[in-house]
Scaffold this motif. Sequence first.
Motif, PDB file in Angstrom:
ATOM      1  N   MET A 119     -30.765  24.691  55.917  1.00 26.87           N
ATOM      2  CA  MET A 119     -30.922  25.928  55.148  1.00 26.87           C
ATOM      3  C   MET A 119     -29.683  26.791  55.320  1.00 26.87           C
ATOM      4  SD  MET A 119     -34.810  27.213  55.900  1.00 26.87           S
ATOM      5  CE  MET A 119     -36.249  26.225  55.482  1.00 26.87           C
ATOM      6  N   GLY A 120     -29.348  27.551  54.297  1.00 27.20           N
ATOM      7  CA  GLY A 120     -28.286  28.532  54.436  1.00 27.20           C
ATOM      8  C   GLY A 120     -28.706  29.633  55.385  1.00 27.20           C
ATOM      9  N   GLN A 121     -27.699  30.258  56.036  1.00 25.92           N
ATOM     10  CA  GLN A 121     -28.035  31.278  57.028  1.00 25.92           C
ATOM     11  C   GLN A 121     -28.817  32.438  56.429  1.00 25.92           C
ATOM     12  OE1 GLN A 121     -26.301  34.632  57.394  1.00 25.92           O
ATOM     13  NE2 GLN A 121     -28.045  34.993  58.742  1.00 25.92           N
ATOM     14  N   GLU A 122     -28.431  32.893  55.229  1.00 29.32           N
ATOM     15  CA  GLU A 122     -29.123  34.031  54.622  1.00 29.32           C
ATOM     16  C   GLU A 122     -30.589  33.709  54.372  1.00 29.32           C
ATOM     17  OE1 GLU A 122     -26.421  32.596  53.472  1.00 29.32           O
ATOM     18  OE2 GLU A 122     -24.831  34.054  53.086  1.00 29.32           O
ATOM     19  N   TYR A 123     -30.857  32.533  53.819  1.00 30.29           N
ATOM     20  CA  TYR A 123     -32.241  32.154  53.528  1.00 30.29           C
ATOM     21  C   TYR A 123     -33.036  31.947  54.815  1.00 30.29           C
ATOM     22  CZ  TYR A 123     -36.213  29.676  51.502  1.00 30.29           C
ATOM     23  OH  TYR A 123     -37.472  29.299  51.139  1.00 30.29           O
ATOM     24  N   ALA A 124     -32.404  31.329  55.823  1.00 28.54           N
ATOM     25  CA  ALA A 124     -33.084  31.115  57.103  1.00 28.54           C
ATOM     26  C   ALA A 124     -33.465  32.438  57.742  1.00 28.54           C
ATOM     27  CB  ALA A 124     -32.192  30.302  58.045  1.00 28.54           C
ATOM     28  N   SER A 125     -32.592  33.435  57.652  1.00 33.00           N
ATOM     29  CA  SER A 125     -32.905  34.748  58.209  1.00 33.00           C
ATOM     30  C   SER A 125     -34.074  35.397  57.483  1.00 33.00           C
ATOM     31  CB  SER A 125     -31.674  35.663  58.147  1.00 33.00           C
ATOM     32  OG  SER A 125     -30.721  35.287  59.119  1.00 33.00           O
ATOM     33  N   LEU A 126     -34.135  35.211  56.176  1.00 29.35           N
ATOM     34  CA  LEU A 126     -35.262  35.759  55.413  1.00 29.35           C
ATOM     35  C   LEU A 126     -36.572  35.078  55.802  1.00 29.35           C
ATOM     36  CD1 LEU A 126     -33.848  36.229  51.789  1.00 29.35           C
ATOM     37  CD2 LEU A 126     -34.607  38.007  53.379  1.00 29.35           C
ATOM     38  N   VAL A 127     -36.540  33.757  55.945  1.00 30.45           N
ATOM     39  CA  VAL A 127     -37.745  33.025  56.350  1.00 30.45           C
ATOM     40  C   VAL A 127     -38.187  33.455  57.746  1.00 30.45           C
ATOM     41  CG1 VAL A 127     -38.679  30.739  56.916  1.00 30.45           C
ATOM     42  CG2 VAL A 127     -37.252  31.040  54.880  1.00 30.45           C
ATOM     43  N   TYR A 128     -37.215  33.572  58.655  1.00 27.10           N
ATOM     44  CA  TYR A 128     -37.535  34.010  60.020  1.00 27.10           C
ATOM     45  C   TYR A 128     -38.159  35.398  59.999  1.00 27.10           C
ATOM     46  CZ  TYR A 128     -36.893  35.337  64.912  1.00 27.10           C
ATOM     47  OH  TYR A 128     -37.108  35.763  66.193  1.00 27.10           O
ATOM     48  N   GLY A 129     -37.553  36.323  59.240  1.00 29.40           N
ATOM     49  CA  GLY A 129     -38.078  37.677  59.179  1.00 29.40           C
ATOM     50  C   GLY A 129     -39.457  37.729  58.556  1.00 29.40           C
ATOM     51  N   ALA A 130     -39.690  36.928  57.500  1.00 32.88           N
ATOM     52  CA  ALA A 130     -40.998  36.920  56.850  1.00 32.88           C
ATOM     53  C   ALA A 130     -42.070  36.361  57.785  1.00 32.88           C
ATOM     54  CB  ALA A 130     -40.938  36.092  55.567  1.00 32.88           C
ATOM     55  N   TYR A 131     -41.746  35.288  58.504  1.00 34.75           N
ATOM     56  CA  TYR A 131     -42.704  34.724  59.458  1.00 34.75           C
ATOM     57  C   TYR A 131     -43.035  35.728  60.559  1.00 34.75           C
ATOM     58  CZ  TYR A 131     -44.199  32.296  63.665  1.00 34.75           C
ATOM     59  OH  TYR A 131     -44.862  31.956  64.810  1.00 34.75           O
ATOM     60  N   ALA A 132     -41.994  36.320  61.155  1.00 35.52           N
ATOM     61  CA  ALA A 132     -42.229  37.292  62.226  1.00 35.52           C
ATOM     62  C   ALA A 132     -43.020  38.493  61.714  1.00 35.52           C
ATOM     63  CB  ALA A 132     -40.891  37.749  62.813  1.00 35.52           C
ATOM     64  N   ALA A 133     -42.787  38.875  60.454  1.00 37.87           N
ATOM     65  CA  ALA A 133     -43.520  39.998  59.876  1.00 37.87           C
ATOM     66  C   ALA A 133     -45.002  39.677  59.752  1.00 37.87           C
ATOM     67  CB  ALA A 133     -42.932  40.345  58.505  1.00 37.87           C
ATOM     68  N   PHE A 134     -45.329  38.493  59.272  1.00 42.61           N
ATOM     69  CA  PHE A 134     -46.735  38.149  59.087  1.00 42.61           C
ATOM     70  C   PHE A 134     -47.445  37.934  60.418  1.00 42.61           C
ATOM     71  CE2 PHE A 134     -45.524  37.527  54.696  1.00 42.61           C
ATOM     72  CZ  PHE A 134     -46.655  37.979  54.027  1.00 42.61           C
ATOM     73  N   VAL A 135     -46.700  37.628  61.478  1.00 37.82           N
ATOM     74  CA  VAL A 135     -47.296  37.583  62.807  1.00 37.82           C
ATOM     75  C   VAL A 135     -47.834  38.950  63.198  1.00 37.82           C
ATOM     76  CG1 VAL A 135     -46.696  37.363  65.263  1.00 37.82           C
ATOM     77  CG2 VAL A 135     -46.033  35.571  63.657  1.00 37.82           C
ATOM     78  N   TYR A 136     -47.203  40.023  62.703  1.00 39.65           N
ATOM     79  CA  TYR A 136     -47.682  41.379  62.958  1.00 39.65           C
ATOM     80  C   TYR A 136     -48.747  41.822  61.963  1.00 39.65           C
ATOM     81  CZ  TYR A 136     -44.072  42.330  66.422  1.00 39.65           C
ATOM     82  OH  TYR A 136     -43.291  42.301  67.546  1.00 39.65           O
ATOM     83  N   LEU A 137     -48.739  41.239  60.775  1.00 41.70           N
ATOM     84  CA  LEU A 137     -49.697  41.655  59.752  1.00 41.70           C
ATOM     85  C   LEU A 137     -51.083  41.054  59.977  1.00 41.70           C
ATOM     86  CD1 LEU A 137     -50.228  43.067  57.013  1.00 41.70           C
ATOM     87  CD2 LEU A 137     -49.516  40.938  55.906  1.00 41.70           C
ATOM     88  N   THR A 138     -51.141  39.795  60.326  1.00 37.73           N
ATOM     89  CA  THR A 138     -52.438  39.118  60.416  1.00 37.73           C
ATOM     90  C   THR A 138     -53.372  39.693  61.481  1.00 37.73           C
ATOM     91  OG1 THR A 138     -51.388  37.407  61.809  1.00 37.73           O
ATOM     92  CG2 THR A 138     -51.607  36.947  59.437  1.00 37.73           C
ATOM     93  N   PRO A 139     -52.891  40.237  62.626  1.00 36.02           N
ATOM     94  CA  PRO A 139     -53.844  40.815  63.584  1.00 36.02           C
ATOM     95  C   PRO A 139     -54.647  41.980  63.028  1.00 36.02           C
ATOM     96  CG  PRO A 139     -51.759  40.399  64.679  1.00 36.02           C
ATOM     97  CD  PRO A 139     -51.537  40.176  63.204  1.00 36.02           C
ATOM     98  N   ILE A 140     -54.129  42.678  62.012  1.00 36.89           N
ATOM     99  CA  ILE A 140     -54.868  43.785  61.424  1.00 36.89           C
ATOM    100  C   ILE A 140     -56.167  43.271  60.811  1.00 36.89           C
ATOM    101  CG2 ILE A 140     -54.785  45.609  59.675  1.00 36.89           C
ATOM    102  CD1 ILE A 140     -51.746  45.609  60.029  1.00 36.89           C
ATOM    103  N   PHE A 141     -56.081  42.176  60.065  1.00 37.04           N
ATOM    104  CA  PHE A 141     -57.266  41.600  59.433  1.00 37.04           C
ATOM    105  C   PHE A 141     -58.070  40.764  60.424  1.00 37.04           C
ATOM    106  CE2 PHE A 141     -53.868  42.064  56.267  1.00 37.04           C
ATOM    107  CZ  PHE A 141     -54.484  42.952  55.395  1.00 37.04           C
ATOM    108  N   GLY A 142     -57.365  40.103  61.351  1.00 38.48           N
ATOM    109  CA  GLY A 142     -58.069  39.314  62.357  1.00 38.48           C
ATOM    110  C   GLY A 142     -58.950  40.168  63.246  1.00 38.48           C
ATOM    111  N   GLY A 143     -58.472  41.365  63.598  1.00 45.70           N
ATOM    112  CA  GLY A 143     -59.280  42.267  64.418  1.00 45.70           C
ATOM    113  C   GLY A 143     -60.539  42.706  63.701  1.00 45.70           C
ATOM    114  N   VAL A 144     -60.441  42.965  62.395  1.00 46.72           N
ATOM    115  CA  VAL A 144     -61.627  43.349  61.613  1.00 46.72           C
ATOM    116  C   VAL A 144     -62.628  42.207  61.573  1.00 46.72           C
ATOM    117  CG1 VAL A 144     -62.433  44.003  59.314  1.00 46.72           C
ATOM    118  CG2 VAL A 144     -60.331  45.007  60.224  1.00 46.72           C
ATOM    119  N   LEU A 145     -62.150  40.984  61.335  1.00 43.34           N
ATOM    120  CA  LEU A 145     -63.047  39.826  61.304  1.00 43.34           C
ATOM    121  C   LEU A 145     -63.741  39.626  62.643  1.00 43.34           C
ATOM    122  CD1 LEU A 145     -60.870  37.218  59.336  1.00 43.34           C
ATOM    123  CD2 LEU A 145     -62.962  38.350  58.553  1.00 43.34           C
ATOM    124  N   ALA A 146     -62.989  39.794  63.741  1.00 42.56           N
ATOM    125  CA  ALA A 146     -63.578  39.608  65.073  1.00 42.56           C
ATOM    126  C   ALA A 146     -64.615  40.682  65.370  1.00 42.56           C
ATOM    127  CB  ALA A 146     -62.478  39.621  66.124  1.00 42.56           C
TER     128      ALA A 146
END
Length: 436
Positions: free
Chosen positions: A47-74
């Motif tokens: 992957m190109g560096q720019e695209y890899a950085s975007l993928v990394y940032g998007a993955y790390a972002a969703f790691v923070y987003l999913t606990p909001i909904f996971g906590g409600v489900l729990a």
Amino acid sequence: MRPVRSTDWFGHPRGLSVLFLTEMWEMFSFFGMRAILVYYMTKHLDMGQEYASLVYGAYAAFVYLTPIFGGVLADRWLGKRNAVVIGATAMALGHFMMSSEALFYPALVTIALGNGLFLPSLASQIEGLYRDGDVRSKSAYNIYYVGINLGGFLAPLVCGTLGEVYGWHWGFAAAGIGMLLSLVIYLAGRRYLPAEPARGAAMRASRPPLDRAARDRFALLIGIAAIVVVFRGAYEQNGNTIALWADTGIDRQLASGWVIPMTWFQSINSLAVFAFTPFLVARWSRLARRGVETSLLGKMAFGAAIVGMSFVALGAVAAWNDLHGTRASWLWLFGWFLVFTVGELYILPVGLALFGRLAPDGFRATSIATWFFAGFFGNLLAGALGTLWSSLAHGWFFVLIGAVAGISATLLYMLGRRLGDVERHGSVEPAMVMTR
């Protein structure tokens, strides 16, 4: 909710040891996978560096987003125990899916979804281990935090080395095994954990109404979270462009001829947390006994300023070496991680404590979810900033990142000056826990 009755281990309920080990191995898997993710994308998937950085940032972002909904489900339907088991199983599956290039994106989604159920449901069980007024509860999060950072320290050394030397898929497999160990430990020790709290209608009936004072507090927390988004745009370069610079801009060869694996530098952060946390906690306690206590917002502003200055200094080092066509000594990056971690300890754990302290009664989980939401947007910003790595000189890139952290420090300082000692309205002790 009544605390579980059990024989103590090391002066604390057995359940704390179960949660400690469960989280340690979960963090081993999480940080092990993160240590090699950007290298896997750029070196193996081409992957190109720019695209890899975007993928990394998007993955790390969703790691923070999913606990909001996971906590409600729990809280409302699954229960904390079921959420932990389902989340751990999904995360282990996702790590093993990383061994297939065709399953790369589904694997990232699976890990992020599993994390959403696991993360908020595990730590929230600590409180139920102690009776009201038990003085041991004040140190429980500090002990739990040691487990978090122990996993974060070991992960790059094991998963990073396996991936870098034997193949990236071996590193992901080691992360998956770590997640399975986390699940096994939790299942084996769940009899020592507190009973499930009320869910559904019973929980909603016991919750106090959200009055105007509570709404004002939430408005303040949202304002702080918006500033933290800016800070995380700089902070999250740790596993992104800093990892790339460790590969291309650092002379990692020692006098003996041995080359330091580039992934090992990711362990310095956790090592520094071990080293500096006792001194910082002791210093803050000593100042408090003397009646000198800096506001939490003041501490956060100071930490953001330290992180900003560390990036500016790193920019000067990178610029000097680029000018002379050389690589910087590995000691520069080692020293940067030490300074960077001091700044981190002044802002991220302190910020988590502030969100707990200002949370209205009955809405603490919602308040903490707001903190995670800042991580979501902050990682998206970090990914976007990371795309500039290939188009800017590295020295100027680090100076830019330092300026981003400096902006957040200025905003936090201004907010603290305006609000004064607003956090004194709360009563929660700061919890020194590593935040993702």
